[in-house]
Scaffold this active site. Structure first.
Site, PDB file in Angstrom:
ATOM      1  N   HIS A 135      36.964  33.088  37.470  1.00 47.21           N
ATOM      2  CA  HIS A 135      36.453  33.660  38.728  1.00 47.21           C
ATOM      3  C   HIS A 135      36.432  32.655  39.876  1.00 47.21           C
ATOM      4  CE1 HIS A 135      35.360  37.458  36.877  1.00 47.21           C
ATOM      5  NE2 HIS A 135      35.051  36.730  35.816  1.00 47.21           N
ATOM      6  N   LYS A 137      42.805  37.983  38.292  1.00 44.93           N
ATOM      7  CA  LYS A 137      41.693  38.201  39.221  1.00 44.93           C
ATOM      8  C   LYS A 137      42.187  37.834  40.628  1.00 44.93           C
ATOM      9  CE  LYS A 137      38.605  37.715  35.312  1.00 44.93           C
ATOM     10  NZ  LYS A 137      38.719  39.105  34.863  1.00 44.93           N
ATOM     11  N   SER A 155      30.756  35.111  35.133  1.00 45.28           N
ATOM     12  CA  SER A 155      31.346  36.386  35.521  1.00 45.28           C
ATOM     13  C   SER A 155      30.318  37.437  35.898  1.00 45.28           C
ATOM     14  CB  SER A 155      32.224  36.913  34.384  1.00 45.28           C
ATOM     15  OG  SER A 155      31.480  37.038  33.199  1.00 45.28           O
TER      16      SER A 155
END
Ligand SMILES: Cc1ncc(COP(=O)(O)O)c(C=O)c1O
Length: 406
Positions: free
Chosen positions: A223, A251, A195
């Site tokens: 991610h 995300k 991250s």
């Protein structure tokens, strides 16, 4: 003679309170003195590629909304329809009347996305990691964890009571040594895309290590999902082969929620034993509907992930050319290292003055001496946006340019 409770409380109450005040004050002062005090500034607009803060329009370069889906009209329409039909809250935990057909549909879709038999939804990615690690591991077990894993993994490992063995970042040989010396059942855990560093885990080697040693491998795809297609696991040719795959809906999927995909046995167990699953209110219907719509969009428009990655690559090459210490991105995260907190803060302030929101990231979020600006690209950024970021970095003082990372 026994002293009445009221008298004891009455006399030490003010003294105890003063101790708390002193504690809070001294902690806050030392954070400020170390340049680690964080300020929270509310957005006055939706989190698009540009945002408004305190009346100023800013280019947003620090969002995990990589594909721009948090403001996509299809997700908004799905959330609105779900709110009208099912309400805005689920009102109970999943086990006690909070489960809707929509939750189960999303679990089926996410399981399919990850090539797994089943999937369990949690309130967030943080809750998924903490609850899963604490449910899988017990005192006497060993967890082997990358040094740069996300805080939610670190917290889950600590909470489990297992022995935590940390290996240097991406160092599979060191992980193998720790596995060889470990006692009890062994779990290896890693972010797939890190991250704060934006690089990828050596998943094939970790998979081989887990397979030959009988360890359970858990991979956090927070991610990667949606940015690198189905995730780094699939990208590395391991689709459906990792026993514990974690992801988040907050995300690239533009919504909120976390999940664990794996076998029916694993997910069935987690529904019984993961405390963050059953002691937490189920995700609200609009959120779940928005995530379902996001899965449709990423299947229909894979070019969004590619665009976010291409822009990240462009930033990386441009910043490297300018002489900044920048990490090569595997997905859409481009960290620029400044070292100490003060230069990182000064650079963030100068970028802000140029209309760019990219705050400094400081310890304890990243290791001491590696304060940075973590740039995140969005599929909805324009070419001109990226050119403006590069131009603004070029204006920073030359002493902000550190030697490139190893
Ligand atoms: C690698 C990683 N895992 C888990 C999480 C937690 O996910 P969520 O924000 O959905 O709680 C994050 C959030 O930043 C993350 O970066």
């Amino acid at each position: 003679m026994t002293v009445p409770a009221a008298t004891t409380e009455g006399s030490c109450g003010p003294r105890r309170e003063a101790t708390w005040q002193a504690f809070l004050q001294s902690q806050s002062e030392s954070l400020r003195a170390a340049g680690l005090w964080r300020t929270i500034e509310p957005l006055e607009s939706a989190p698009g590629p540009t945002v408004r803060i305190a009346g100023q329009e800013l280019l947003l370069l620090c969002s995990n909304n990589y594909l721009g889906l948090a403001t996509d009209r299809r997700l908004i329409a799905a959330a609105t329809a779900a709110a009208q039909q099912l309400g805005v809250g689920s009102g109970a935990s999943r086990l006690l009347g909070g489960t809707l057909a929509l939750h189960e549909e999303l679990e089926r879709r996410l399981a399919a996305l990850k090539g797994c038999e089943d999937c369990v939804l949690f309130g967030s990615g943080y809750l998924a990691n903490v609850g899963t690690l604490a449910a899988l591991l017990q005192p006497g077990d060993t967890v082997v964890s990358d040094r740069l894993n996300h805080a939610s993994i670190i917290d889950g490992c600590r909470l489990s009571g297992a022995q935590v063995c940390v290996y240097p970042h991406r160092d599979v040989a060191a992980a193998a040594e720790l596995v060889a010396q470990a006692s009890g059942r062994v779990l290896i855990v890693t972010d797939s895309v890190f991250s704060m560093d934006g690089d990828g885990a050596p998943l094939q080697e970790l998979h081989q290590l887990a397979t030959r040693s009988g360890a359970l491998l858990m991979v956090d795809e927070a991610h990667a999902t949606g940015v690198l297609g189905n995730g780094l696991v699939a990208h590395c040719g391991l689709h459906g082969q990792i026993p514990v795959v974690m992801g988040t809906c907050s995300k690239a999927l533009g919504s909120v929620g976390g999940f664990i995909a794996g076998s029916k046995l694993l997910c069935g167990y987690l529904r019984q034993r993961a405390r963050t699953f059953f002691f937490d209110t189920a995700l609200p219907p609009p959120t779940v509907a928005a995530t379902l719509a996001a899965l449709d969009v990423i299947a229909l428009e894979p070019e969004r992930g590619q665009r976010a990655r291409d822009l990240a690559q462009r930033l990386y090459l441009g910043l490297r050319e300018l002489g900044f210490a920048v990490h090569a991105p595997i997905a859409a995260i481009v960290p620029v290292i400044f070292g100490e907190s003060q230069p990182a803060l000064a650079a963030a302030a100068q970028l802000r003055a140029a209309g760019i929101l990219a705050p400094a990231i400081r310890p304890p979020t990243v290791p001491a001496g590696t304060a940075r600006i973590r740039l995140c690209t969005m599929a909805t950024h324009t070419d001109a946006d990226i050119a403006h970021v590069l131009h603004s970095f070029a204006q920073l003082p030359s002493n902000f340019r550190l030697p490139p990372p190893r």
